[in-house]
Design an enzyme around this catalytic site. Structure first.
Site, PDB file in Angstrom:
ATOM      1  N   PRO A 183      11.346  -3.601  -9.136  1.00 11.80           N
ATOM      2  CA  PRO A 183      10.493  -4.748  -9.461  1.00 11.80           C
ATOM      3  C   PRO A 183       9.092  -4.582  -8.886  1.00 11.80           C
ATOM      4  O   PRO A 183       8.928  -4.020  -7.801  1.00 11.80           O
ATOM      5  CB  PRO A 183      11.213  -5.915  -8.783  1.00 11.80           C
ATOM      6  N   HIS A 242       4.212 -15.592  -3.236  1.00 11.66           N
ATOM      7  CA  HIS A 242       4.387 -15.649  -4.694  1.00 11.66           C
ATOM      8  C   HIS A 242       5.207 -16.845  -5.213  1.00 11.66           C
ATOM      9  O   HIS A 242       6.301 -16.665  -5.770  1.00 11.66           O
ATOM     10  CB  HIS A 242       4.971 -14.341  -5.235  1.00 11.66           C
ATOM     11  N   ASN A 267       9.709  -9.387  -8.876  1.00 10.50           N
ATOM     12  CA  ASN A 267      10.361 -10.420  -8.047  1.00 10.50           C
ATOM     13  C   ASN A 267       9.304 -11.281  -7.381  1.00 10.50           C
ATOM     14  O   ASN A 267       8.446 -10.720  -6.699  1.00 10.50           O
ATOM     15  CB  ASN A 267      11.209  -9.780  -6.950  1.00 10.50           C
ATOM     16  N   ASP A 317       0.258  -9.451  -4.785  1.00 12.37           N
ATOM     17  CA  ASP A 317       1.554  -8.759  -4.745  1.00 12.37           C
ATOM     18  C   ASP A 317       1.453  -7.407  -5.472  1.00 12.37           C
ATOM     19  O   ASP A 317       2.385  -6.987  -6.159  1.00 12.37           O
ATOM     20  CB  ASP A 317       2.682  -9.619  -5.333  1.00 12.37           C
ATOM     21  N   ASN A 373       7.005  -3.506   4.043  1.00 18.84           N
ATOM     22  CA  ASN A 373       8.165  -2.773   3.506  1.00 18.84           C
ATOM     23  C   ASN A 373       7.806  -1.323   3.159  1.00 18.84           C
ATOM     24  O   ASN A 373       7.963  -0.862   2.041  1.00 18.84           O
ATOM     25  CB  ASN A 373       8.787  -3.496   2.303  1.00 18.84           C
ATOM     26  N   VAL A 386       0.821  -1.215   0.000  1.00 23.68           N
ATOM     27  CA  VAL A 386       0.000   0.000   0.000  1.00 23.68           C
ATOM     28  C   VAL A 386       0.861   1.273   0.000  1.00 23.68           C
ATOM     29  O   VAL A 386       0.384   2.339  -0.346  1.00 23.68           O
ATOM     30  CB  VAL A 386      -0.985  -0.032   1.194  1.00 23.68           C
ATOM     31  N   ARG A 387       2.122   1.144   0.379  1.00 22.42           N
ATOM     32  CA  ARG A 387       3.112   2.245   0.282  1.00 22.42           C
ATOM     33  C   ARG A 387       2.933   3.393   1.269  1.00 22.42           C
ATOM     34  O   ARG A 387       3.681   4.359   1.204  1.00 22.42           O
ATOM     35  CB  ARG A 387       3.179   2.822  -1.146  1.00 22.42           C
TER      36      ARG A 387
END
Ligand code: DOR
Length: 430
Positions: free
Chosen positions: A321, A230, A276, A303, A90, A59-60
Site C-alpha cells: 500500500p 491520514h 492505507n 504520506d 518505518n 523516505v525509505r
C-alpha cells in the site's frame, strides 16, 4: 549570499512586490528593489507562500534505498515546494533509537535541500509491545518532536496510554495511524459496494474511527497531544469536531489523495490505487474537504510512500500500500480546495505550512512573509497547468495515481533559508 524574488504576490494578494533575502532572512519587501549582487528569480506575478511543511513522508533510507533515498526524497520535496519534511520511522532498521534518528537528521543536513526531521517510533521495532526510548531520541541532535509507528497502529490501549503520558512529559506529539487491526485483517480496500463487487476484502470505516475516539479520550486523560495521521472518513471528521469542542489537544492531517480520489478508482484493479487507509467514498471526500476548509482537519500531509515496481505491478491484494505525494501535493490541493472555492491562498498557506509547523512546534518554518522572518519560501504559478509524468518525477519511484493527469498550478521556485533549492526549468512542464 542574497536572493531577490522579483514580482511576487505574498499569499496571492495585492500588487507584485520584490522580496530580498540576505543571509537567510527577509530584509526588504518593496516594489522595484535594486540588489545588483543578488541571485534574481523573476516570479512574473506568481504567488509566494511560506515553504511547505510535510508531517508525513516515507523516505525509505535506511533500508529501501532502491525506492527512495534521503537525496532523491529531498529533491522530490524541494520540487513540491517543501522546506521541511518529517521522515516516518518505518525504515530498516526502524527509527526507534537515537542512532537512526540522528543519522537521518545529519544525512538530511548534508543533502541540504530540505530540513528532514526524523519521526521516532513509539514502540521498539514498530512491534507494538514495548515503548521505544522516546526521551533519548528527543534529547539527541535531531531533537525528535514527533513519534509514530505509522504503517502500524499502536493498538494496545495501555501502551498508547503510556506513550501519551511520556509524550506529555517530554512536550512532544504522538501521531497515530488509526487502524484497529482486528477489523482490518486481510483488508485491501474500503468496505463498501465497490469492494464487494470487485471481490476485494473490505476495510471498514469503524477500524479508523474506533481508534480516533479511543485516542482522543486517552489524550484527554493524559493531558497529551495526539495527532491523527491520514484521516479518511466522514465519521473521523465528526469525532475530531467533538474532541476539539471538548478542548482535547487533538490535531489531524488529510492526504491529497484522500481529498481527490475515491474508491471508484479501484475498478481497474490497478494496484497504484492501493493505499492505507484505503480510498473511501465520494461522501467521505466531501466531508474531508469541508473539514480542511473549516479547520476541523488541521493540515495536509502527503504520506509520500515510494514503492518498487515489482511491489506495485502485481495483483491488487499482493501489492504494497502507498502512493507518491510530494511532487503533486500542491496541485492536488489546488484542484480539490482552491478551484472548488473552499480555500483561498491564505488558506493554502495555513494547511500546507503554518498549521503543520505549529503542530510540531517548529519556530523557523511556517512563518509570516515579513521583514525579519526566515527566507524560507515557495513560489507558485497558479495559472500554468501541467501533465504529471511518473517517470519524470525526482522521486526514485513512480507509483503515482496521478500519472498522465493534467493538474493546475506549478511550484516554480523553492527557497530554504535564502538558498534556492528548486527552480523549475521549462522542460519540466509539458
Ligand atoms: O499506504 C501506506 N503506505 N500507508 C501507510 O500507513 C504506510 C505507507 C508505507 O510505508 O508504504
Amino acid at each position: 549570499m542574497s536572493v531577490l524574488l522579483r514580482r511576487v504576490r505574498p499569499y496571492g494578494e495585492g500588487d507584485p512586490v520584490d522580496v530580498l533575502i540576505e543571509d537567510g532572512i527577509i530584509t526588504r519587501i518593496e516594489a522595484d528593489l535594486d540588489a545588483p549582487s543578488a541571485e534574481v528569480v523573476d516570479g512574473a506575478g506568481a504567488i509566494v507562500l511560506p515553504g511547505f511543511v510535510d508531517l508525513h513522508t516515507h523516505v525509505r533510507e535506511p533500508g529501501r534505498e532502491d525506492t527512495e533515498t534521503i537525496e532523491t526524497g529531498s529533491a522530490a520535496a524541494a520540487r513540491g515546494g517543501y522546506t521541511a519534511i518529517f521522515a516516518m520511522a518505518n525504515t530498516s532498521p526502524v527509527a526507534d533509537s537515537v542512532v537512526v534518528t540522528d543519522h537521518v537528521w545529519r544525512r538530511g543536513r548534508e543533502v541540504g535541500l530540505v530540513d528532514i526531521h526524523p519521526v521516532g517510533a513509539v514502540t521498539v521495532g514498530l512491534k507494538g509491545t514495548a515503548l521505544a526510548e522516546m526521551g533519548t531520541m528527543h534529547a539527541g541532535e535531531a531533537g525528535v518532536r514527533l513519534f509514530s509507528d505509522d504503517g502500524h497502529c499502536v493498538a494496545d490501549p495501555l501502551l498508547m496510554r503510556r506513550a501519551l503520558e511520556y509524550a506529555a512529559g517530554l512536550g512532544v506529539v504522538v501521531a497515530q495511524h488509526a487502524e484497529e487491526p482486528r477489523l482490518t485483517e486481510n483488508a485491501v480496500a474500503h468496505e463498501g459496494a465497490t469492494a464487494a463487487r470487485l471481490g476485494l476484502t473490505g476495510w471498514p470505516r469503524s477500524a479508523e474511527e474506533a481508534i480516533v475516539a479511543r485516542d482522543a479520550i486517552l489524550a484527554r486523560d493524559a493531558g497529551a497531544r495526539v495527532h491523527i495521521c491520514h484521516a479518511s472518513t466522514a465519521g473521523t471528521v465528526q469525532l475530531l469536531d467533538w474532541a476539539k469542542k471538548q478542548d482535547i489537544a487533538i490535531t489531524a492531517e488529510v492526504t491529497p489523495h484522500h481529498l481527490f480520489l475515491d474508491d471508484s478508482r479501484l475498478e481497474t484493479y490497478d494496484a497504484v490505487n492501493r493505499v492505507n487507509p484505503p480510498l473511501r467514498e465520494a461522501s467521505d471526500v466531501a466531508a474531508l474537504r469541508e473539514a480542511l476548509a473549516s479547520g476541523v482537519v488541521d493540515c495536509v500531509a502527503t504520506d509520500h510512500a515510494p514503492h518498487a515496481e515489482q511491489d506495485k505491478c502485481c495483483e491488487f491484494s499482493q501489492a504494497r500500500p502507498g502512493m507518491l505525494g510530494l511532487e503533486t501535493a500542491l496541485s492536488v490541493v489546488v484542484a480539490s480546495m482552491v478551484e472548488t472555492g473552499l480555500l483561498d491562498w491564505r488558506g493554502v498557506a495555513r494547511v500546507m505550512s503554518e498549521r503543520p509547523a505549529e503542530i510540531v512546534g517548529l519556530t523557523d518554518q511556517g512563518r509570516p512573509i515579513a521583514v525579519g522572518e526566515p527566507g524560507t519560501l515557495t513560489v507558485v504559478d497558479p495559472d500554468t497547468r501541467w501533465t504529471v509524468a511518473a517517470q519524470d518525477l525526482a522521486s526514485l519511484s513512480a507509483n503515482t495515481p496521478f500519472d498522465a493527469l493534467e493538474l493546475p498550478a506549478v511550484v516554480t521556485t523553492t527557497v530554504l533559508r535564502g538558498r534556492v533549492t528548486h527552480r523549475r526549468t521549462t522542460s519540466e512542464v509539458s
